[in-house]
Design a protein around this motif. Structure first.
Motif, PDB file in Angstrom:
ATOM      1  N   GLU A   1      20.292  -4.051   7.907  1.00 14.66           N
ATOM      2  CA  GLU A   1      20.637  -5.121   8.841  1.00 14.66           C
ATOM      3  C   GLU A   1      21.710  -4.627   9.805  1.00 14.66           C
ATOM      4  O   GLU A   1      22.633  -3.926   9.389  1.00 14.66           O
TER       5      GLU A   1
ATOM      6  N   HIS B   1      24.095  -6.383  12.912  1.00 19.39           N
ATOM      7  CA  HIS B   1      24.461  -7.620  13.591  1.00 19.39           C
ATOM      8  C   HIS B   1      24.603  -7.386  15.095  1.00 19.39           C
ATOM      9  O   HIS B   1      25.204  -6.393  15.517  1.00 19.39           O
ATOM     10  N   ASP B   2      24.046  -8.303  15.888  1.00 23.12           N
ATOM     11  CA  ASP B   2      24.144  -8.225  17.351  1.00 23.12           C
ATOM     12  C   ASP B   2      25.607  -8.222  17.790  1.00 23.12           C
ATOM     13  O   ASP B   2      26.416  -8.987  17.269  1.00 23.12           O
ATOM     14  N   GLY B   3      25.943  -7.349  18.730  1.00 22.74           N
ATOM     15  CA  GLY B   3      27.296  -7.286  19.282  1.00 22.74           C
ATOM     16  C   GLY B   3      28.337  -6.655  18.374  1.00 22.74           C
ATOM     17  O   GLY B   3      29.514  -6.590  18.717  1.00 22.74           O
ATOM     18  N   SER B   4      27.931  -6.177  17.218  1.00 20.90           N
ATOM     19  CA  SER B   4      28.859  -5.574  16.248  1.00 20.90           C
ATOM     20  C   SER B   4      29.150  -4.124  16.613  1.00 20.90           C
ATOM     21  O   SER B   4      28.453  -3.520  17.432  1.00 20.90           O
TER      22      SER B   4
ATOM     23  N   SER C   1      26.017  -2.095  16.142  1.00 27.65           N
ATOM     24  CA  SER C   1      25.066  -2.255  17.238  1.00 27.65           C
ATOM     25  C   SER C   1      25.518  -1.473  18.474  1.00 27.65           C
ATOM     26  O   SER C   1      24.718  -0.768  19.097  1.00 27.65           O
ATOM     27  N   LYS C   2      26.794  -1.569  18.799  1.00 31.05           N
ATOM     28  CA  LYS C   2      27.335  -0.870  19.973  1.00 31.05           C
ATOM     29  C   LYS C   2      27.271   0.649  19.823  1.00 31.05           C
ATOM     30  O   LYS C   2      27.145   1.368  20.810  1.00 31.05           O
TER      31      LYS C   2
ATOM     32  N   ARG D   1      20.636   1.625  13.993  1.00 28.63           N
ATOM     33  CA  ARG D   1      19.448   0.763  13.992  1.00 28.63           C
ATOM     34  C   ARG D   1      18.983   0.462  12.568  1.00 28.63           C
ATOM     35  O   ARG D   1      19.211   1.259  11.656  1.00 28.63           O
TER      36      ARG D   1
END
Length: 124
Positions: free
Chosen positions: A68, A70-73, A76-77, A81
């Protein structure tokens, strides 16, 4: 997560992949008790103590996988993936590690220099 998205690797055989270096710097946050936490924004599954045949993601070995992001984490940055297989973290070998040992190691460091294998990525 479907099994078709999982990284396919048979234990004991060479992997045809490009090792991707990822540097992740955790972000500070405050929990409900006022303590500082370092958040990385991803979860892992797998480990040599887990039965990969029971993996809902369809993994084919006991590696440590990102399950998993998280978006904007920070994860993710940094470009991490879902289904990335973590080969190393800060130079520590993650190919033969228990799930708990991997979690503890990730929690211990503010900066994670990860080396991952990604399904379908075999050249630059």
């Amino acid at each position: 997560m479907c099994a078709k998205m999982a990284f396919t690797h048979q234990p004991g055989t060479a992997m045809e992949c490009l090792s991707i270096p990822i540097t992740l710097t955790k972000e500070s946050a405050i929990d409900t008790d006022g303590r500082e936490l370092l958040k990385c924004g991803f979860k892992i599954g797998g480990g040599i103590d887990q039965d990969f045949r029971k993996s809902p993601q369809g993994y084919t070995d006991n590696g440590i996988y990102v399950t998993e992001v998280h978006d904007g984490s920070p994860a993710s940055k940094s470009g991490l993936r879902i289904h990335d297989k973590i080969l190393q973290c800060n130079g520590y070998d993650f190919t033969m590690v228990t799930h708990k040992k991997a979690v503890d190691y990730i929690k211990k460091h503010k900066i994670l220099n990860l080396l991952v294998a990604r399904r379908g990525v075999t050249s630059t």
